[in-house]
Design an enzyme around this catalytic site. Structure first.
Site, mmCIF file in Angstrom:
data_model
loop_
_atom_site.group_PDB
_atom_site.id
_atom_site.type_symbol
_atom_site.label_atom_id
_atom_site.label_comp_id
_atom_site.label_asym_id
_atom_site.label_seq_id
_atom_site.Cartn_x
_atom_site.Cartn_y
_atom_site.Cartn_z
ATOM 1 N N CYS A 295 0.861 -1.191 0.000
ATOM 2 C CA CYS A 295 0.000 0.000 0.000
ATOM 3 C C CYS A 295 0.892 1.234 0.000
ATOM 4 O O CYS A 295 1.944 1.231 0.639
ATOM 5 C CB CYS A 295 -0.849 0.051 1.263
ATOM 6 S SG CYS A 295 -2.052 -1.252 1.339
ATOM 7 N N LEU A 297 0.780 5.673 0.240
ATOM 8 C CA LEU A 297 -0.084 6.816 0.576
ATOM 9 C C LEU A 297 0.736 8.077 0.779
ATOM 10 O O LEU A 297 1.773 8.052 1.446
ATOM 11 C CB LEU A 297 -0.832 6.519 1.891
ATOM 12 C CG LEU A 297 -1.543 7.703 2.548
ATOM 13 C CD1 LEU A 297 -2.868 7.993 1.851
ATOM 14 C CD2 LEU A 297 -1.796 7.443 4.025
ATOM 15 N N GLN A 303 -0.399 16.025 -0.794
ATOM 16 C CA GLN A 303 -0.544 15.451 -2.135
ATOM 17 C C GLN A 303 -0.312 16.465 -3.253
ATOM 18 O O GLN A 303 -0.396 17.665 -3.047
ATOM 19 C CB GLN A 303 -1.943 14.838 -2.298
ATOM 20 C CG GLN A 303 -2.042 13.486 -1.607
ATOM 21 C CD GLN A 303 -3.423 12.891 -1.654
ATOM 22 O OE1 GLN A 303 -4.302 13.393 -2.354
ATOM 23 N NE2 GLN A 303 -3.641 11.817 -0.915
ATOM 24 N N TYR A 307 5.470 14.147 -3.848
ATOM 25 C CA TYR A 307 5.888 13.193 -2.805
ATOM 26 C C TYR A 307 5.522 11.756 -3.172
ATOM 27 O O TYR A 307 6.227 10.827 -2.815
ATOM 28 C CB TYR A 307 5.274 13.556 -1.456
ATOM 29 C CG TYR A 307 5.837 14.822 -0.852
ATOM 30 C CD1 TYR A 307 7.175 14.902 -0.469
ATOM 31 C CD2 TYR A 307 5.030 15.938 -0.645
ATOM 32 C CE1 TYR A 307 7.691 16.058 0.090
ATOM 33 C CE2 TYR A 307 5.544 17.098 -0.085
ATOM 34 C CZ TYR A 307 6.870 17.160 0.280
ATOM 35 O OH TYR A 307 7.377 18.297 0.829
ATOM 36 N N LYS A 309 5.528 10.375 -6.116
ATOM 37 C CA LYS A 309 6.562 9.835 -7.008
ATOM 38 C C LYS A 309 7.880 9.628 -6.266
ATOM 39 O O LYS A 309 8.659 8.748 -6.613
ATOM 40 C CB LYS A 309 6.731 10.743 -8.233
ATOM 41 C CG LYS A 309 5.546 10.553 -9.181
ATOM 42 C CD LYS A 309 5.865 10.736 -10.636
ATOM 43 C CE LYS A 309 6.098 12.158 -10.983
ATOM 44 N NZ LYS A 309 5.664 12.531 -12.333
ATOM 45 N N GLU A 329 1.439 -3.894 -5.659
ATOM 46 C CA GLU A 329 0.362 -4.876 -5.530
ATOM 47 C C GLU A 329 -0.896 -4.371 -6.239
ATOM 48 O O GLU A 329 -1.197 -3.182 -6.193
ATOM 49 C CB GLU A 329 0.092 -5.070 -4.029
ATOM 50 C CG GLU A 329 -0.730 -6.281 -3.702
ATOM 51 C CD GLU A 329 -0.908 -6.430 -2.198
ATOM 52 O OE1 GLU A 329 0.100 -6.620 -1.485
ATOM 53 O OE2 GLU A 329 -2.057 -6.350 -1.742
ATOM 54 N N SER A 333 -5.307 1.912 -7.151
ATOM 55 C CA SER A 333 -6.430 2.867 -7.139
ATOM 56 C C SER A 333 -6.290 3.754 -8.378
ATOM 57 O O SER A 333 -5.271 3.724 -9.066
ATOM 58 C CB SER A 333 -6.352 3.727 -5.880
ATOM 59 O OG SER A 333 -5.185 4.520 -5.936
ATOM 60 N N SER A 342 2.943 7.725 -14.428
ATOM 61 C CA SER A 342 3.790 8.895 -14.605
ATOM 62 C C SER A 342 5.237 8.568 -14.189
ATOM 63 O O SER A 342 6.188 8.928 -14.884
ATOM 64 C CB SER A 342 3.210 10.029 -13.764
ATOM 65 O OG SER A 342 4.042 11.121 -13.793
HETATM 66 N N1 ACO Z 1 -5.850 14.288 -9.986
HETATM 67 C C1 ACO Z 1 -5.117 14.180 -11.126
HETATM 68 N N2 ACO Z 1 -3.825 13.780 -11.143
HETATM 69 C C2 ACO Z 1 -3.265 13.469 -9.965
HETATM 70 C C3 ACO Z 1 -3.962 13.556 -8.735
HETATM 71 C C4 ACO Z 1 -5.317 13.985 -8.778
HETATM 72 N N3 ACO Z 1 -6.037 14.113 -7.658
HETATM 73 N N4 ACO Z 1 -3.134 13.188 -7.728
HETATM 74 C C5 ACO Z 1 -1.952 12.878 -8.287
HETATM 75 N N5 ACO Z 1 -2.034 13.037 -9.636
HETATM 76 C C6 ACO Z 1 -0.971 12.811 -10.630
HETATM 77 C C7 ACO Z 1 -0.019 13.976 -10.618
HETATM 78 O O1 ACO Z 1 -0.386 14.947 -11.534
HETATM 79 C C8 ACO Z 1 1.308 13.317 -10.955
HETATM 80 O O2 ACO Z 1 1.462 13.143 -12.326
HETATM 81 P P1 ACO Z 1 2.457 14.114 -13.187
HETATM 82 O O3 ACO Z 1 3.721 14.223 -12.374
HETATM 83 O O4 ACO Z 1 2.623 13.338 -14.447
HETATM 84 O O5 ACO Z 1 1.733 15.397 -13.304
HETATM 85 C C9 ACO Z 1 1.170 11.924 -10.374
HETATM 86 O O6 ACO Z 1 -0.213 11.685 -10.204
HETATM 87 C C10 ACO Z 1 1.891 11.791 -9.050
HETATM 88 O O7 ACO Z 1 1.739 12.949 -8.299
HETATM 89 P P2 ACO Z 1 2.493 13.140 -6.911
HETATM 90 O O8 ACO Z 1 2.316 14.550 -6.465
HETATM 91 O O9 ACO Z 1 3.891 12.619 -7.008
HETATM 92 O O10 ACO Z 1 1.674 12.116 -6.018
HETATM 93 P P3 ACO Z 1 0.912 12.373 -4.627
HETATM 94 O O11 ACO Z 1 1.881 12.835 -3.594
HETATM 95 O O12 ACO Z 1 -0.283 13.187 -4.848
HETATM 96 O O13 ACO Z 1 0.542 10.868 -4.261
HETATM 97 C C11 ACO Z 1 -0.823 8.942 -4.288
HETATM 98 C C12 ACO Z 1 -0.066 9.973 -5.144
HETATM 99 C C13 ACO Z 1 0.153 8.255 -3.351
HETATM 100 C C14 ACO Z 1 -1.454 7.897 -5.184
HETATM 101 C C15 ACO Z 1 -1.915 9.752 -3.488
HETATM 102 O O14 ACO Z 1 -2.866 10.255 -4.398
HETATM 103 C C16 ACO Z 1 -2.617 8.931 -2.434
HETATM 104 O O15 ACO Z 1 -2.081 8.711 -1.356
HETATM 105 N N6 ACO Z 1 -3.868 8.521 -2.737
HETATM 106 C C17 ACO Z 1 -4.688 7.789 -1.774
HETATM 107 C C18 ACO Z 1 -4.173 6.390 -1.551
HETATM 108 C C19 ACO Z 1 -3.974 5.658 -2.863
HETATM 109 O O16 ACO Z 1 -4.832 5.634 -3.732
HETATM 110 N N7 ACO Z 1 -2.800 5.006 -2.973
HETATM 111 C C20 ACO Z 1 -2.433 4.182 -4.119
HETATM 112 C C21 ACO Z 1 -3.108 2.869 -4.008
HETATM 113 S S1 ACO Z 1 -2.387 1.653 -5.049
HETATM 114 C C22 ACO Z 1 -1.345 0.802 -4.005
HETATM 115 O O17 ACO Z 1 -1.390 1.005 -2.820
HETATM 116 C C23 ACO Z 1 -0.328 -0.158 -4.587
#
Ligand code: ACO
Ligand code: ZN
Length: 441
Positions: A295, A297, A303, A307, A309, A329, A333, A342
């Protein structure tokens, strides 16, 4: 007034307020559950109700049976469904259930394991036994059974607010905090993640709690960013508290009590007051499927600042140190897929763009195999291929795969690379992989 673009919504629950007004908990069909909310009747078009088909529908309607309505759209659906959904991506609409004759039929959820109480918090009670303490467990273990009727409960957000250090965060999903904590604000110690019911209790705790960083070993530090490695066996309470917090933002994982098979990598930002948690990922000590992340987060307050990435890059850095390829895994989401895509695109393009012309000189194009890309990035082969395909870079020509980099792709890469200010510096990682098969977990 209801407009033509009001989306269809399912009413999951109805409650009567003290002033006798009714409030409806709705899930917007086709949208992610994090947009679910309580709405007042003005947001619902009552001329477009469709009742569940079940014979007992009216009896069931109050709580257990969803009722389809159209409701005014959530103010800002923050993301639309992925453009090309893949089988391993969580589907946004009614992901864990299908409707049959108006009642919920449940598919393939795993049964929660028995509660382990020995390491429970001292003042707050442990979660009530019918709800799983949502801690991940390696795939393959645990039994698959139909879910029980508590599902409608776990589909609804149950925590109003989480206060964590200087952040107040609105949860996106259900998390099985103890019954007496729900429907209000939960106060967390930002260092040990202990949860309490009131700010007063938190202040009392803070007088005793000496922690200024997550437990475990600090294995990485560069400027203000650190990573701590936490063993789910040695720091069970912390690991369980972290999973409870994470569950507020993770919807799609089947989660269990047992933290022992996992390591937790917590990323922090350092200032004069301590090491503040920004995000984390968990990782199985041993994964038969080459998963390097269970997982992941980033806490909502951090966000969309790169962070996520950084966490992903760190997970691949660990895989590089292990000399392995790895993959997250499944299912991912929607936001997980966006972030991984990305990251993979940038990691692969970084290699392709920086390739020197062929050593044989002349006009020959640089050559690289998919396996070499995997070795250099630690990204698993299927993810490399899916990324190249998604970016439309791969062509089959005269019996060979040819990668063609267009000017457009190179420019897009340059823009993305310029945007990414913080990167993992492998020189700052002080870590030796352990062979868990020999050590016992
Ligand atoms: N809408 C559109 N694009 C988004 C969004 C959003 N809300 N959030 C992130 N992105 C895109 C960004 O634009 C970026 O792409 P780019 O660099 O090509 O522009 C990319 O996703 C990553 O962005 P970061 O700023 O590095 O990521 P962030 O710190 O926001 O974290 C994460 C991403 C971990 C998925 C976060 O959204 C999160 O914690 N979500 C809730 C939990 C979740 O879904 N975790 C993943 C589950 S899958 C698993 O656990 C294996
Ligand atoms: Zn504490």
């Amino acid at each position: 007034m209801a407009g033509a673009d009001w989306p269809l919504a399912e009413v999951l629950s109805i409650r009567e307020e003290l002033d006798k007004s009714m409030h409806y908990y709705v899930h917007y069909i086709g949208y992610n559950k994090r947009l679910d909310e309580w709405v007042t009747p003005v947001r619902i078009d009552f001329t477009k109700i469709s009742l569940p088909k079940s014979k007992n529908a009216l009896k069931e309607m109050t709580v257990t049976t969803p009722l389809a309505v159209t409701a005014s759209r959530p103010s800002s659906p923050d993301i639309s469904a992925p453009a090309t959904p893949e089988s391993w991506v969580q589907q946004t609409s009614t992901p864990t259930s299908t409707r049959e004759n108006g009642s919920l039929a449940l598919k393939g959820r795993k049964r929660p394991l028995k509660m382990e109480n020995e390491d429970s918090q001292d003042s707050a009670k442990t979660p009530h036994p019918t709800t799983p303490l949502q801690v991940p467990r390696p795939s393959g273990s645990g039994s698959l059974v139909a879910h029980n009727d508590s599902d409608i409960i776990t589909r609804m957000k149950n925590i109003e607010m989480v206060e964590l250090g200087r952040h107040r965060i609105k949860p996106w999903y259900f998390s099985p905090y103890p019954q007496e904590m729900v429907n209000s604000c939960i106060y967390l110690c930002e260092f040990c993640l202990k949860y309490v019911k009131s700010r007063k209790c938190l202040q009392r705790h803070l007088q005793k709690c000496t922690l200024k960083h997550p437990p475990g070993n600090e294995i990485y530090r560069k400027e203000t960013i650190s990573f701590f490695e936490i063993d789910g066996r040695k720091n069970k309470t912390y690991a369980q508290n972290l999973c409870l917090l994470a569950k507020c933002f993770l919807d799609h994982k089947t989660l269990y009590y047992d933290t022992e098979p996992f390591l937790f990598y917590v990323m922090t930002e350092h200032d004069a007051k301590g090491f503040h948690i920004v995000g984390y990922f968990s990782k199985e000590k041993e994964s038969s499927e080459d998963y390097n992340v269970a997982c992941i987060l980033t806490l909502p307050s951090y966000q969309r600042r790169g962070y996520g990435k950084l966490l992903i890059e760190f997970s691949y850095e660990l895989s590089k140190f292990e000399g392995k390829t790895g993959s997250p895994e499944k299912p991912l989401s929607d936001l997980g897929l966006l972030s991984y895509r990305s990251y993979w695109a940038e990691a692969i393009l970084e290699i392709l763009i920086n390739m020197k012309p062929s050593e044989h000189g002349g006009d020959e194009r640089p050559q690289i195999t998919i396996n070499e890309i995997c070795e250099m990035t630690s990204v698993k082969k299927e993810d490399v291929i899916s990324t190249l395909t998604y970016l439309n870079l791969i062509n089959y020509y005269k019996g060979q795969y040819i990668i063609t980099l267009t000017q457009e792709v190179i420019e897009a890469y340059d823009r993305a690379a310029a945007k990414r200010k913080i990167r993992i510096d492998s020189k700052c990682l002080h870590w030796t992989p352990k062979d868990w098969s020999k050590r016992g977990r």
